[in-house]
Write an enzyme that holds these catalytic residues in place. Structure first.
Site, PDB file in Angstrom:
ATOM      1  N   TYR B 145      83.545 -35.257  18.154  1.00 62.32           N
ATOM      2  CA  TYR B 145      83.289 -33.878  18.580  1.00 62.32           C
ATOM      3  C   TYR B 145      84.448 -33.348  19.419  1.00 62.32           C
ATOM      4  CZ  TYR B 145      80.955 -30.100  21.185  1.00 62.32           C
ATOM      5  OH  TYR B 145      80.623 -28.905  21.764  1.00 62.32           O
ATOM      6  N   LYS B 149      87.058 -30.347  18.593  1.00 62.96           N
ATOM      7  CA  LYS B 149      87.179 -29.178  19.471  1.00 62.96           C
ATOM      8  C   LYS B 149      88.608 -29.045  20.013  1.00 62.96           C
ATOM      9  CE  LYS B 149      82.965 -27.426  19.411  1.00 62.96           C
ATOM     10  NZ  LYS B 149      82.720 -26.131  18.766  1.00 62.96           N
TER      11      LYS B 149
END
Lengths: 245, 253
Positions: B145, B149
């Site tokens: 994640y 990002k």
């Protein structure tokens, strides 16, 4: 299928009461106005303005962003006057506390069709279609109301200091008068993230019958009693009942 | 009346995306609400005649292109769709890592490529891309994640550099934990991995985005709350201290 009690058909959907608002944000201002002139403005309702000081009534202006609620997402502006609860039935329960001060909703422009129809048919709220721009993200909250392309009014509310929201949900009665029928709507509010300050409002009045009325009350030359903002407001609206005045 | 503007909101079935869609709908925008969760989308669009729901996987470039082609000019994008399973890096199945990268990073690329050319042609538009504080401060179990990002951040930086002065405003929003259904579920499941933090209210994050849109276009990053700003600064100037603190709050004991 017959509608269950408390259900109102609105735009092909059914609105069931009580209507719940789960997330709204509000900025509002209260102004002292000459009581006799204010009384003349709301005379059509048969209600009587409250006079907290001799010769003075209270006019409240508020703008609300409904983000999550049973009437869909929309913007609203409210012009209200504090009123005395009318005497006579149907009124205070015999053993209950006397009815508190109410808010008579004189004008309630909104910017979406669903809530417009629901507000007018369910409660007789004086909703009218308008273009309502708001800035609720900045420290000073701003709202601009335009009707038919013309500015009706613009209200700025300056930031206050945090105050406790209080326990429980205060309940108020909202009064409305449409087509000669005056109604009372029980209304509960549970606010979170409340700020208040004395003064703190800037009002510009434009070209609209209600703006002319407010000008007649001297609202554009009057310092507000106080302003408040609410970050997170939950509300319920019950069924309206007709009141005889 | 002013002309109606159209906003495309991804991840609109819950959390930040849902609230963003509702606020824009309240403000009178035409809102195209995109997600994979049809039930959540229906809830977002309930009694909102100016909200139009579209089921679409942002990880699928063709589906995103087809969606945008059917929408017409988009004036603002709020791209909130993302997934963030909490799994230790070496235990995360590769397929899972690819899925996170496809949704979170390539999803952003697909949405930008489908909407930005039209904005450039019209000489204006707003692209609000949700990243995360995790992109600057990866913590245990967020490897895929945080990597996705971080990729969003540098992609947004390069994009902003290539199109400075174009009239298109790009915002890369890096909130810390946000109090959304997704975060609550993750925090209940694994309190240590979420640092036992309470999430910041989504409304506060969106307020910060609104304020940021009034600032000069070059102001790319949005750190919504004071704690996020402090952590982002501390990460740059005192990385060792931040590492120790993060280790303490995310340790499972």
């Amino acid at each position: 299928m017959p509608a269950p009690p408390g259900a109102h058909p609105i735009q092909g959907d059914r609105v069931v009461l009580p209507v719940e608002i789960r997330d709204a944000a509000v900025a509002s201002a209260m102004f002292p106005v000459p009581a006799a002139a204010a009384q003349a403005v709301i005379a059509y309702s048969g209600l009587e303005v409250v006079r907290p000081l001799p010769g003075r009534a209270v006019c409240s202006l508020a703008f609300v962003r409904y983000a999550d609620g049973d009437l869909g997402p929309y913007h609203e502006f409210a012009v209200a006057f504090l009123v005395r609860p009318p005497d006579g039935p149907p009124d205070s329960p015999p053993d209950g506390p006397p009815r508190k001060v109410g808010a008579f909703i004189h004008w309630l422009p909104v910017n979406q069709a669903f809530t417009l129809e629901a507000g007018r048919t369910i409660w007789g709220f004086p909703k009218e279609m308008a273009d309502i721009r708001m800035d609720l993200a900045s420290r000073t909250k701003r709202c601009l109301v335009r009707v038919d392309g013309r500015t009706a009014l613009e209200l700025h509310v300056r930031p206050g200091v945090p105050v406790p929201s209080g326990r429980g949900a205060p309940s108020v009665d909202a009064y409305s008068c449409m087509d000669g029928v005056t109604r009372r709507t029980p209304w509960t509010l549970s606010p979170g993230g409340v700020r208040m300050r004395p003064g703190g409002a800037l009002l510009k009045l434009g070209d609209h019958p209600v703006a002319h009325e407010l000008r007649g009350l001297g609202l554009d030359r009057t310092r507000a009693l106080s302003v408040s903002t609410v970050d997170r407001l939950r509300m319920t609206f019950q069924e309206a009942a007709e009141v005889r005045t | 009346m002013t002309a109606v503007r159209t906003a495309l909101v991804t991840g609109a079935a819950s959390g930040l995306g849902a609230l963003a869609a509702r606020r824009l709908a309240a403000a009178g925008w035409d809102v195209v609400a995109v997600d994979l969760d049809t039930g959540g989308l229906a809830e977002t669009a309930r009694r909102s005649p100016n909200t139009h729901v579209r089921v679409c996987d942002v990880g699928d470039a063709e589906a995103v292109n087809a969606l945008v082609a059917g929408v017409g000019p988009v004036h603002r994008v709020v791209h909130a769709a993302a997934i963030g399973p909490l799994v230790p890096a070496l235990e995360q199945p590769l397929e899972d890592v690819e899925n996170v990268l496809r949704t979170d990073f390539l999803g952003t690329v697909h949405v930008v490529r489908a909407t930005m050319p039209g904005m450039l042609e019209r000489g204006g538009g707003e692209l609000v891309l949700f990243s995360s504080l995790a992109s600057l401060l990866p913590v245990p179990k967020t490897s895929a994640y945080a990597a996705a990002k971080a990729a969003v951040n540098v992609y947004a930086e390069a994009l902003a550099a290539e199109h400075a002065g174009s009239g298109v405003v790009i915002r890369c929003v890096c909130p810390r934990q946000v109090d959304t259904p997704g975060f609550r579920a993750a925090a209940a499941d694994d309190p240590a991995a979420t640092g036992r933090m309470r999430g910041v209210p989504p409304g506060l994050v969106l307020d910060a985005v609104d304020r940021s849109l009034a600032r000069p276009a070059r102001d790319l990053y949005v750190f919504p709350d004071p704690l996020t700003r402090v952590v982002a600064l501390a990460r740059r100037w005192a990385p060792g201290t931040v590492r120790r603190l993060v280790g303490q709050v995310t340790s499972s004991r």
